[in-house]
Design a protein around this motif. Structure first.
Motif, PDB file in Angstrom:
ATOM      1  N   PRO C  90      14.388  27.426 -16.098  1.00 14.04           N
ATOM      2  CA  PRO C  90      15.130  27.692 -17.335  1.00 14.04           C
ATOM      3  C   PRO C  90      14.983  26.596 -18.371  1.00 14.04           C
ATOM      4  O   PRO C  90      15.388  26.783 -19.509  1.00 14.04           O
ATOM      5  N   VAL C  91      14.417  25.468 -17.963  1.00  5.76           N
ATOM      6  CA  VAL C  91      14.451  24.310 -18.846  1.00  5.76           C
ATOM      7  C   VAL C  91      13.693  24.567 -20.143  1.00  5.76           C
ATOM      8  O   VAL C  91      14.165  24.275 -21.235  1.00  5.76           O
ATOM      9  N   LEU C  92      12.525  25.169 -20.030  1.00  2.00           N
ATOM     10  CA  LEU C  92      11.725  25.375 -21.230  1.00  2.00           C
ATOM     11  C   LEU C  92      12.328  26.437 -22.137  1.00  2.00           C
ATOM     12  O   LEU C  92      12.212  26.356 -23.357  1.00  2.00           O
ATOM     13  N   VAL C  93      12.986  27.420 -21.506  1.00  3.25           N
ATOM     14  CA  VAL C  93      13.469  28.566 -22.277  1.00  3.25           C
ATOM     15  C   VAL C  93      14.431  28.126 -23.377  1.00  3.25           C
ATOM     16  O   VAL C  93      14.381  28.630 -24.497  1.00  3.25           O
ATOM     17  N   SER C  94      15.277  27.166 -23.038  1.00  5.63           N
ATOM     18  CA  SER C  94      16.291  26.765 -24.012  1.00  5.63           C
ATOM     19  C   SER C  94      15.668  26.276 -25.312  1.00  5.63           C
ATOM     20  O   SER C  94      16.277  26.372 -26.368  1.00  5.63           O
ATOM     21  N   PHE C  95      14.453  25.767 -25.217  1.00  2.00           N
ATOM     22  CA  PHE C  95      13.847  25.206 -26.425  1.00  2.00           C
ATOM     23  C   PHE C  95      13.457  26.292 -27.421  1.00  2.00           C
ATOM     24  O   PHE C  95      13.168  25.982 -28.570  1.00  2.00           O
ATOM     25  N   ILE C 116      21.066  29.755 -24.151  1.00  2.00           N
ATOM     26  CA  ILE C 116      21.025  28.426 -23.529  1.00  2.00           C
ATOM     27  C   ILE C 116      22.014  28.356 -22.373  1.00  2.00           C
ATOM     28  O   ILE C 116      21.694  27.912 -21.271  1.00  2.00           O
ATOM     29  N   PHE C 117      23.228  28.837 -22.627  1.00  2.00           N
ATOM     30  CA  PHE C 117      24.243  28.766 -21.574  1.00  2.00           C
ATOM     31  C   PHE C 117      23.861  29.633 -20.389  1.00  2.00           C
ATOM     32  O   PHE C 117      24.032  29.238 -19.233  1.00  2.00           O
ATOM     33  N   ALA C 118      23.337  30.824 -20.694  1.00  2.80           N
ATOM     34  CA  ALA C 118      23.011  31.750 -19.610  1.00  2.80           C
ATOM     35  C   ALA C 118      21.943  31.144 -18.705  1.00  2.80           C
ATOM     36  O   ALA C 118      22.067  31.153 -17.483  1.00  2.80           O
ATOM     37  N   THR C 121      22.781  28.308 -16.235  1.00  2.40           N
ATOM     38  CA  THR C 121      23.445  28.587 -14.958  1.00  2.40           C
ATOM     39  C   THR C 121      22.435  28.735 -13.834  1.00  2.40           C
ATOM     40  O   THR C 121      22.781  28.600 -12.675  1.00  2.40           O
ATOM     41  N   MET C 122      21.192  29.017 -14.195  1.00  5.66           N
ATOM     42  CA  MET C 122      20.193  29.138 -13.130  1.00  5.66           C
ATOM     43  C   MET C 122      20.017  27.824 -12.390  1.00  5.66           C
ATOM     44  O   MET C 122      19.699  27.809 -11.201  1.00  5.66           O
ATOM     45  N   ALA C 123      20.226  26.732 -13.110  1.00  7.94           N
ATOM     46  CA  ALA C 123      20.085  25.421 -12.471  1.00  7.94           C
ATOM     47  C   ALA C 123      21.065  25.295 -11.308  1.00  7.94           C
ATOM     48  O   ALA C 123      20.753  24.683 -10.286  1.00  7.94           O
ATOM     49  N   VAL C 124      22.242  25.888 -11.477  1.00  9.84           N
ATOM     50  CA  VAL C 124      23.238  25.836 -10.407  1.00  9.84           C
ATOM     51  C   VAL C 124      22.689  26.458  -9.140  1.00  9.84           C
ATOM     52  O   VAL C 124      22.799  25.920  -8.040  1.00  9.84           O
ATOM     53  N   PHE C 235      14.331  15.312 -11.411  1.00 12.99           N
ATOM     54  CA  PHE C 235      14.621  14.272 -12.386  1.00 12.99           C
ATOM     55  C   PHE C 235      14.274  14.732 -13.788  1.00 12.99           C
ATOM     56  O   PHE C 235      15.036  14.566 -14.731  1.00 12.99           O
ATOM     57  N   LEU C 236      13.089  15.329 -13.881  1.00  7.96           N
ATOM     58  CA  LEU C 236      12.599  15.820 -15.171  1.00  7.96           C
ATOM     59  C   LEU C 236      13.575  16.848 -15.725  1.00  7.96           C
ATOM     60  O   LEU C 236      13.947  16.805 -16.907  1.00  7.96           O
ATOM     61  N   ALA C 237      13.996  17.766 -14.857  1.00 12.69           N
ATOM     62  CA  ALA C 237      14.923  18.802 -15.305  1.00 12.69           C
ATOM     63  C   ALA C 237      16.229  18.163 -15.758  1.00 12.69           C
ATOM     64  O   ALA C 237      16.802  18.557 -16.788  1.00 12.69           O
TER      65      ALA C 237
END
Lengths: 176, 146, 320, 158, 162, 371, 173
Positions: C90-95, C116-118, C121-124, C235-237
């Protein structure tokens, strides 16, 4: 409720105060001694491994291989061999080897030395790639120092043929 | 400086002749008591009642026999008591860990270092040495195997 | 076809840009973190690798590529391997929706902030996967704590964002920036801003909320078992998430790219890094909260406060 | 721009003639435009995965191997683990997840409402929102009172 | 001590050189102290000496994420299996610094009749650099790390200052 | 004992240590966890066992001196002093007053450095990294001072039977005075950064309460005991050396929780500063070494128990001599041993985070426990 | 790039694959944790379907609530239920058949529903369902429902809390 709000506000303020401290330190100059580039001055009594004092009169060491140090040493660090120098009654060290990896830097050897031949070096750059690197030949070190000072290099006395009993003492348990 | 209160309570347990006053300046203790190990739970209980804590518990290997040494001291007054309890080799001593929970570890240490068993100890196994170690290093006849 | 080519080129360029930004940002942030922490602690930090340690993180990154990847035998291997990837998904998507400047924006979606918020939550889920699959107790505890923490702070984060949205009346990030043409929202919403920063810090698992990876308790938390590059991806995430949270805070409260004299992009990055500096400053000042206190803080204080702030905002809109 | 490429694209402009719907509701519905938008999301997701995967594959090839009997055992401070880590966790986490779920749903309903807020009647919207938030807040109040946020080991759970 | 590390699947000299350069400048030690020397290790990481200047200040608590094990202190026989296990669990490439005399040879605790310690870390794990002292000064540890960097890259490191 | 039970219960076992950042060394604690809570705990020690007591029986009295710096390396000088006092009592050597003053000054400096290290490391446990480096910065100044006269930075082997081998010089005295004012100027920062910090207070208040009864039954001493409100400090209650000459207070806690132990240690540093100040003012002239200390010490037959107050509590040496050059038996009564044995009681039903806070607050030095 | 294989259709296929693949994992996986992740994947695919229905808001909701919240809740429920290291009970054919039957029945009913519905293409549908409009309707026409949602959620939560607290107490006593 008022107490709760008051506590919360005080707590919040304490956090801000903490931030104030760190930002103050943030702009302070650093205290680091950037070691290989700049070095700390060693304390005059710093105890590194032992080495010979260069006697200003003779330009040599004072060790007469009495082996007091080797006997006193708690960890059997020191091995000294000495021979009687021809002509005199005095003994003189031929080899003086430290197994530095056993040393606990207690300084007892320096204290018991009857001729005050030993001192502590301020050497700490001793990292090596094997255990054998930790064995220090004090006489070789003395020779290097003499070279650096421009003094005549120490020549270990040659044992006389009949007195060549190079007894090596791996200092005992304190009892000889 | 000796506390007057501990003497009677100990005398009641041990008998008057077992207590000696020591020179504090030379030995660091005020009272020395001789006891048999079986009396130790009672002694410990009496000491706890006087609000003494167990400073140390160790043993001595006297070659032909062993001796347990208990040190008691108080938080509230200057009084140090040492209790010697001779023990034959191979004999067991009663535990005082139910009186002083802190004695639990001391006894385990004595157990592994000297091989003295404490009867009634809840968990008598090696404390400091590896769990499978079966030697008792502080005995005088101990020789390191490696 | 032309359309496809045009869109393809756009996607390609934006992807390159985003990946470049993510990489450089992470490299820079780690260097910055080490420098900031060092200077707070009266030491210089990385000095010997490049000018003032400028190449330090590059060395770290390359070293991590050259590290062995160990997969524990007892782990649930599939999930164990997938977790870092899911973490990074999901990290790239927010951009896509972050407006760096009036023109530098990949796609102006009308659900912008919600996206971004949605996806965050995938990180969780990724954390839970990582912690569970490692079959390591520290990892599991870390993961569970992390999830409990994230869900406790997601709500106030959303609600504080809402109090801006209710003023603006749009979910588009460009609209939110446009709304702040004269005055930044932080002046209307100081409480919301503070709450957002606190929750953002917690969402990114940064100290004093770094409980999931609390070193002194749980070794390294949910990524205890991860070595080399896998660990680096976590770490990157994490550092990219820091950037995203700060960017959202900038857009919501600090007027996005708005500012005098300097070009908009510079202003935007300045504000973002200022917020990141704030987060770092927190980290190197405060002790860690205990887990239950953290949860309690989230549920008992932050959520009621953010709800109250929302209602007050609504009231204010009604009155004025 | 969209129909240049020959892709079908429907654009419908329509004004509501409903009395309740004011003129601002005139909007464009662009179906394929939505897909293009989220095509970005899809591609970014995939590239994100690849971006994470790439270094891992690279690392697989350039990293040396280590050997050791306990190399792939679970790390637990240098001691062999005892028992599996896949254990039961406390019920409280489940409760948190549920409360979170409730709030999430709420928040999701609030988003559209807040977007529409400010256009309708003066106080009705406000009161509705306050009611809504008030009711949902009762969850927290109740959980607070029931001690969900208290973290004490229950003696009976021993 | 054959349980060192194996070769990577792809072995390119240039790549290895670049990676080694990076590895040498990013040695993350494990948070791992055994006895007295650990305090000096902490001191080396603290403000006065700051290991972080060389990129070696990132103390990682998990063995999985560390490159360097600084054996700082006496290894007791009870601890030896744990040390071995921790070493095993570190991902390759990995290095070991034996810090202090106890880790080198048992130091002052090595005597006739000693039953409790392992006389030297190199008896259980391969040691790359030995830093003698009891305990070594933090400068000594920095020296050891510089030596290790030299060993990894085969290039002199800050030689002109030393 | 714990591990032998089955695992079909709801609980699971977690190893904290021997390599764990919170155990400050090689302590291992096996925790039986019930979710986030600790149901039972068992410390497993011995990972740092170096056989100090056996060594004593194989070494002469002098040769055993360096060992004392390595039992508790953080307050090495107190251990050194205790051992010297024990042998001096046994042989009846009188230590000159100036030597005693030097001992007190250096030992108290060492105590401060120990407390500072604890302070930093404890905050590290609680997740605050920065105070650790500030403390180490201060600590380095102490080490510089001690390095100046003892010649080493950590494992001091300084005191000798009958006195001290090296006299203090003007530079040391001036440096010490400068350090005192420096440290005093730092209290405010520490207070603002840590002691008043709401997160810190919440982490420590009412956590890990140790009652005076527990302390008594486990023989807990030192700041841990004083945190529970018992004014027991060997420097006061059983005055050794020249401590009776100085005016200082015993800081006490009220509740016996972690915060109290923390505050006691912080205040103790200030009291140590006071002692050092007075000692520097009153420093008498005179010899620093007793006359006629035999090179080969052969104490008469007898036994002696000597205790000193170290940074961690009562350190006692029980020394039995049979008139030989080597001690017959030397028992080290180490404070951390008893202080740790109370830990399972404090760990009952707390969370891991609290466990770390409690473990840190006990200020353990693991090789001290293991010997 | 014409006919069936338009980009739109291809991505639709992808989304379908993800949805069904996830569903398959959710049903067939032997490890309950894998099942949840499959479910998450499937729900993620469903979010893609919402996009096809021109409802990005719902898609985001789907991700936020289903992937973000419900899956987490299920995960916790799994971890709560029983230790996962215990061996799984074997699959019984009878159970499998019953489950298949039930699922088939539901599928049949849904497909009947699909067939009966009079589908209108989105562009022709006319009514604007943008987020603001939904919100507007929630505040006006469906105000009662809006309030009821919160009430229902409240009741559900109260039930959950009461159950969890009571369950714990009674299980131990």
């Amino acid at each position: 409720m008022t107490a709760f709000i008051k506590d919360t506000l005080i707590g919040f303020w304490s956090l801000l105060a903490g931030l104030g401290v760190t930002i103050r330190y943030f702009v302070k100059p650093i205290v680091t001694v950037q070691y290989p580039r700049e070095k700390l001055t060693m304390s005059p009594r710093y105890r590194g491994h032992t080495e010979f004092i260069i006697d200003p009169e003779t330009g040599s060491h004072l060790c007469n291989a009495c082996e007091n140090c080797a006997r006193t040493c708690p960890s059997n660090v020191i091995s000294v061999t000495g021979v009687k120098v021809a002509g005199t009654k005095k003994k003189r060290a031929v080899t003086y080897v430290l197994d530095y990896s056993l040393c606990s830097l207690c300084g007892l050897c320096v204290e018991v030395c009857p001729t005050k031949a030993l001192k502590f070096s301020d050497e700490y750059r001793l990292a090596g790639f094997s255990r054998q690197d930790m064995i220090i030949d004090v006489i070789a070190r003395l020779q290097a120092q003499q070279r650096a000072l421009g003094l005549p290099e120490e020549v270990p006395p040659v044992p006389e043929a009949e007195e060549a009993k190079t007894e090596e003492t791996k200092g005992g348990e304190g009892e000889s | 400086m000796t506390s007057p209160i501990i003497i009677p309570s100990l005398e009641a347990i041990l008998g008057a002749d077992k207590l000696t006053e020591l020179d504090y300046a030379a030995t660091g203790c005020h009272v020395r008591a001789e006891a048999v190990p079986e009396q130790m739970p009672a002694v410990a209980a009496a000491m706890l009642e006087q609000k003494f804590y167990l400073a140390s518990l160790t043993a001595l290997d006297l070659v032909e026999s062993l001796e347990l040494v208990y040190h008691f001291a108080s938080f509230y007054q200057l009084c140090r008591l040492v209790v010697h309890a001779p023990l034959a080799k191979g004999a067991a001593a009663p535990t005082i860990s139910h009186v002083y929970p802190g004695a639990d570890w001391f006894e385990r240490e004595v157990f592994e270092m000297f091989g003295i068993t404490f009867a009634g100890h809840p968990n008598l196994k090696n404390l400091i040495l590896p769990e499978d170690a079966d030697f008792h290093p502080l005995l005088k006849d101990f020789v390191a195997s490696s | 076809m032309q359309f496809l080519l045009a869109e393809g080129a756009r996607i390609g360029i934006s992807l390159i840009g985003v990946i470049g930004l993510v990489s450089i940002n992470a490299l820079f942030l780690i260097w910055m973190e080490r420098k900031v922490s060092a200077h707070i602690q009266l030491r210089p930090g990385p000095m010997e690798v490049g000018f003032h340690g400028a190449l330090q993180t590059i060395a770290d990154a390359l070293k991590l590529i050259g590290k062995e990847l160990i997969t524990p035998e007892d782990a649930d291997k599939l999930i164990y391997l997938l977790a870092p990837i899911v973490m990074f998904l999901p990290v790239l998507v927010s951009f896509i929706v972050i407006p760096f400047s009036p023109t530098l924006l990949i796609r102006d979606l009308n659900v912008g902030i919600l996206l971004i918020f949605a996806f965050s939550t995938m990180a969780v889920l990724a954390i839970l996967m990582a912690g569970w699959s490692s079959n390591n107790k520290y990892s599991l505890l870390g993961a569970i704590r992390s999830v409990a923490q994230t869900i406790a702070y997601e709500i106030p984060l959303l609600i504080t964002a809402m109090s801006v949205i209710i003023m603006v009346g749009s979910l588009k990030l460009t609209d939110i920036v446009a709304y702040q043409a004269t005055v930044w929202n932080v002046l209307f919403q100081p409480l919301a801003f503070i709450l957002f920063i606190i929750c953002g810090t917690a969402e990114t698992n940064r100290a004093p909320f770094d409980i999931p990876e609390a070193e002194s308790e749980l070794v390294a938390g949910f990524h205890t078992e991860y070595s080399g590059m896998r660990f680096a991806i976590f770490f990157l995430a994490e550092y990219t998430n820091m950037f995203i949270v700060s960017a959202v805070a900038t857009v919501l409260f600090l007027g996005g790219w708005r500012g005098p004299i300097l070009p908009p992009l510079v202003w935007f990055l300045l504000k973002v890094y200022a917020i990141i500096f704030l987060m770092m400053w927190f980290r190197w000042t405060f002790p860690r909260l205990r887990f239950d206190q953290l949860i309690t803080l989230g549920w008992k204080i932050l959520i009621p406060l953010s709800l109250a702030n929302l209602i007050l905002t609504a009231l204010a809109i009604k009155i004025f | 721009m969209l129909d240049k490429g020959g892709e079908a694209c429907y654009i419908v402009n329509e004004v509501f003639h409903n009395a309740q719907s004011p003129a601002w509701m005139e909007v464009q519905v662009e179906i394929y435009s939505v897909l293009t938008d989220y095509g970005y999301v899809l591609i970014f997701l995939i590239v994100g995965a690849l971006f994470a995967l790439g270094p891992l594959i690279l690392a697989h090839f350039v990293a040396p191997r280590s050997f050791g009997p306990t190399r792939s055992e679970i790390y637990e401070c240098g001691i062999a683990t005892y028992g599996s880590a896949w254990v039961q966790v406390s019920v409280i986490y489940y409760l948190f997840a549920l409360i979170f779920l409730a709030f999430d749903v709420d928040v999701i309903f609030l988003f559209p409402v807040l977007l529409a807020f400010g256009e309708g009647y003066m106080w009705r919207d406000f009161i509705e929102i306050v009611l809504f938030i008030g009711i949902i807040s009762l969850v927290i109040v109740y959980a607070w009172c029931r001690g969900v946020f208290e973290w004490k080991r229950k003696p009976e759970s021993r | 001590m054959e349980k060192k590390t194996g070769e990577p699947l792809i072995h390119l000299a240039v790549l290895e050189e670049v990676l080694n350069l990076c590895r040498a400048n990013s040695l993350w030690p494990m948070t791992f102290g055994l006895a007295c020397c650990a305090i000096e290790m902490m001191a080396a990481g603290a403000a006065r000496f700051d290991l972080d200047r060389f990129g070696a200040g990132v103390f990682r608590p998990s063995a999985r994420q560390s490159d360097l094990m600084i054996v700082a202190g006496t290894i007791s026989k009870k601890m030896a299996p744990a040390v071995e296990r921790l070493y095993d669990q570190m991902p390759a490439p990995k290095w070991v610094i034996a810090m202090g005399n106890c880790a080198i040879s048992g130091g002052p605790f090595m005597y006739e009749g000693q039953y409790a310690i392992v006389p030297g870390a190199d008896l259980i794990i391969p040691v790359d650099v030995y830093v003698p002292g009891c305990p070594p000064r933090p400068e000594g540890l920095i020296e050891g790390i510089l030596q290790l960097e030299e060993k990894i890259t085969n290039r002199p490191r800050l030689r002109k200052f030393r | 004992m714990m591990l032998e039970k089955g695992i079909e219960e709801k609980t699971f076992y977690l190893n904290l240590g021997p390599q764990h950042p919170a155990t400050h060394g090689v302590l291992r604690v096996v925790l039986e966890m019930d979710g986030e809570f600790i149901a039972n705990s068992e410390p497993i020690i011995g990972y740092g066992h170096r056989a100090h007591e056996k060594m004593a029986e194989l070494r002469t009295y002098q040769q055993y001196l360096p060992n004392m710096g390595r039992v508790d390396y953080l307050h090495a000088l107190a251990y050194n002093q205790c051992y010297c006092m024990a042998v001096e009592k046994l042989t009846g050597i009188q230590v000159p007053e100036r030597a005693e003053f030097i001992r007190v000054i250096t030992s108290e400096l060492n105590r401060i450095s120990s407390h500072l290290l604890w302070f930093g490391a404890y905050l590290l446990d609680l997740g605050a990294f920065t105070p650790f480096l500030y403390c180490f910065d201060d600590r380095e100044h102490i080490l510089d001072l001690l390095d100046r006269i003892t010649g080493s930075r950590l494992t001091y082997c300084f005191y000798r039977f009958g006195g001290v081998p090296v006299d203090v010089d003007e530079e040391f005295i001036a440096g010490t005075r400068a350090f005192i004012s420096r440290l005093r100027s730092r209290w405010n920062d520490y207070d603002t950064l840590v002691t008043k910090n709401v997160i810190f207070i919440n982490r420590t208040r009412d956590v890990g309460i140790m009652t005076p009864e527990q302390a008594l039954k486990y023989g807990v001493t030192g700041p841990n005991l004083r945190g529970s409100g018992i004014p027991y400090d060997i420097r006061k209650s059983e005055p050794f050396s020249v401590y009776p000459l100085f005016d200082f207070e015993i800081p006490l806690g009220e509740r016996g929780d972690v915060l109290d132990r923390y505050v006691v240690r912080l205040q103790e540093m200030e009291q140590s500063l006071r002692i050092i100040e007075q000692a520097l003012d009153k420093l008498p002239e005179g010899p620093i070494m007793a006359e006629k200390v035999p090179k080969r010490l052969k104490p008469p037959e007898g036994e002696v128990y000597t205790a000193v107050e170290t940074a961690r509590g009562e350190f006692g040496i029980y020394l039995v001599s049979k008139g030989d050059v080597k001690p017959y038996r030397l028992k080290l009564r180490v404070p951390c041993f008893s202080n740790l044995s109370v830990m399972p009681e404090l760990f009952q039903d707390v969370m891991v985070a609290d466990a770390v806070a409690i473990l840190g607050s006990l200020d353990l030095v693991i090789p001290d426990i293991d010997r | 790039m014409s006919g069936f294989f338009t980009l739109a259709n291809l991505s639709f296929l992808l989304i379908l694959t993800v949805t069904f693949g996830g569903a398959l994992i959710a049903v067939a996986g032997r490890n309950i944790f894998h099942n949840v992740l499959g479910l998450a994947l499937s729900l993620f695919g469903v979010a893609g379907l919402y996009l096809y229905l021109n409802s990005p808001f719902l898609a985001m909701m789907q991700i936020l609530i289903y992937v973000g919240a419900i899956c987490i809740a299920i995960c916790f429920a799994i971890m709560l239920s029983e230790p996962l290291y215990l061996p799984r009970p074997p699959r019984k054919p009878a159970k499998l058949a019953a489950a298949g039957l039930g699922a088939g029945l539901v599928y049949f009913m849904l497909s009947m529903l699909v067939k009966k519905t009079d589908w209108v293409a989105a562009p022709v549908r006319g009514t604007d369902w943008s987020i603001a409009t939904i919100g507007h309707y929630l505040l006006t026409r469906y105000a009662l429902i809006f309030e009821l949602i919160s009430l229902i959620l409240l009741v559900a939560m109260l039930g959950a809390i009461v159950n969890a607290r009571a369950g714990r107490g009674s299980a131990e006593s």
